[in-house]
Scaffold this active site. Structure first.
Site, PDB file in Angstrom:
ATOM      1  N   LYS A  78       0.809  -1.226   0.000  1.00  0.00           N
ATOM      2  CA  LYS A  78       0.000   0.000   0.000  1.00  0.00           C
ATOM      3  C   LYS A  78       0.845   1.280   0.000  1.00  0.00           C
ATOM      4  O   LYS A  78       0.484   2.271  -0.629  1.00  0.00           O
ATOM      5  CB  LYS A  78      -0.959   0.008   1.197  1.00  0.00           C
ATOM      6  N   ASP A 115     -10.079   2.465   2.680  1.00  0.00           N
ATOM      7  CA  ASP A 115     -10.211   1.707   3.929  1.00  0.00           C
ATOM      8  C   ASP A 115     -10.976   2.509   4.990  1.00  0.00           C
ATOM      9  O   ASP A 115     -11.835   1.970   5.689  1.00  0.00           O
ATOM     10  CB  ASP A 115      -8.828   1.336   4.488  1.00  0.00           C
TER      11      ASP A 115
END
Ligand code: ATR
Length: 285
Positions: A78, A115
């Site tokens: 990420k 997220d």
């Protein structure tokens, strides 16, 4: 038809998307995205692509060459994804991590991090929690915790206390995000005067079957307990909350997984999928 080591077989006429990670074989994203696509009759080829850290850039170039529309990114890529992006959303800039990539019309690599919005939607829409004015505790101070702090403040929480095994990392997050709202740290063996409304486990302890240490004074039987980790049975953290304080409002992170995927799906395809039916199907598997 195009062939490549990254995607050995291309489904004719289908939109191509992929999830990258290392490892990636466990990823539920193909199941979730295919289920979303079915809701709209969208022909979608969604593949898992294992990418060693450091090699994301060349894999993305190859996926782009194949006409790929969107790429999800999971652990441990990420941060690498965020660094490669030429157009990074506010969430990516705040967290330094990206889980959703796509290309603009002029071929710029765009990145977002869904997220945080995934967690907030799971808490508010699916679980029916009101976050406004509530006091929260977050366990952990890694990338997962950093990603959810800004959207939780944006949703109106009154204050967040961070508890982490290494206090220096928690202090660093306070430094970074203190302009957003009341943010403080507490030692895992510390005491609080009154319990919180919601406690969130954002540590990776569940991966090894462990529960992070935290002050039991944070919990009352009414405290909502959320584990960003998920499992087919009650997670160790949720089991510990129930055992130590009799908490009954317990939820794991599978809903967050589905909601972050839905937000990515909307960014790529401009369509808003129904999530509850997909979450039920995922839990039934
Ligand atoms: P992620 O991106 O998933 O947040 P990370 O940045 O490696 O991953 O952070 C993992 C977090 O889980 C950290 O807060 C870590 O605590 P430390 O900062 O003290 O290392 C926490 N963690 C992992 N295993 C743990 C355990 N067994 N008990 C308590 N905390 C744990």
């Amino acid at each position: 038809m195009s062939h490549s080591p990254v995607i050995p077989f291309r489904v004719p006429g289908a939109v191509l998307c992929a999830v990258t990670g290392f490892p990636v074989s466990h990823s539920r994203s193909p199941f979730i995205h295919r289920a979303f696509a079915e809701q709209f009759g969208l022909p979608l080829q969604y593949e898992r692509v294992e990418v060693r850290p450091g090699l994301l850039s060349s894999t993305l170039a190859e996926l782009r060459e194949l006409g790929c529309r969107g790429v999800n990114v999971t652990v441990p890529l990420k941060e690498e994804a965020a660094a490669l992006a030429t157009q990074a959303s506010v969430a990516v800039q705040a967290t330094g991590a990206a889980n959703t990539l796509w290309w603009s019309a002029d071929d710029a690599l765009c990145a977002d991090n869904t997220d945080g919005v995934g967690l907030v939607r799971d808490l508010t829409r699916n679980w029916g929690m009101s976050l406004n004015g509530h006091r929260l505790a977050i366990l952990g101070a890694g990338g997962a915790a950093a990603g959810v702090i800004p959207p939780l403040f944006a949703a109106g929480v009154a204050g967040i206390v961070l508890i982490n095994r290494s206090e220096a990392r928690a202090e660093a997050l306070v430094e970074r995000f203190q302009s957003l709202g009341a943010l403080s740290t507490l030692q895992p063996t510390g005491r609080v005067a009154s319990p919180v409304d919601l406690i969130i486990n954002a540590t990776s302890a569940g991966l090894s079957g462990n529960t992070p240490t935290f002050p039991s004074t944070l919990l009352s039987p009414a405290t909502h307990c959320y584990d960003m980790f998920y499992a087919s049975t009650l997670t160790p953290f949720l089991a510990a909350c129930r055992a130590s304080a009799g908490c009954t409002e317990l939820r794991d992170g599978m809903g967050m997984l589905v909601e972050q995927a839905a937000a990515a799906f909307t960014l790529w395809h401009g369509l808003e999928p129904a999530t509850s039916v997909v979450l039920s199907a995922l839990r039934a598997r």
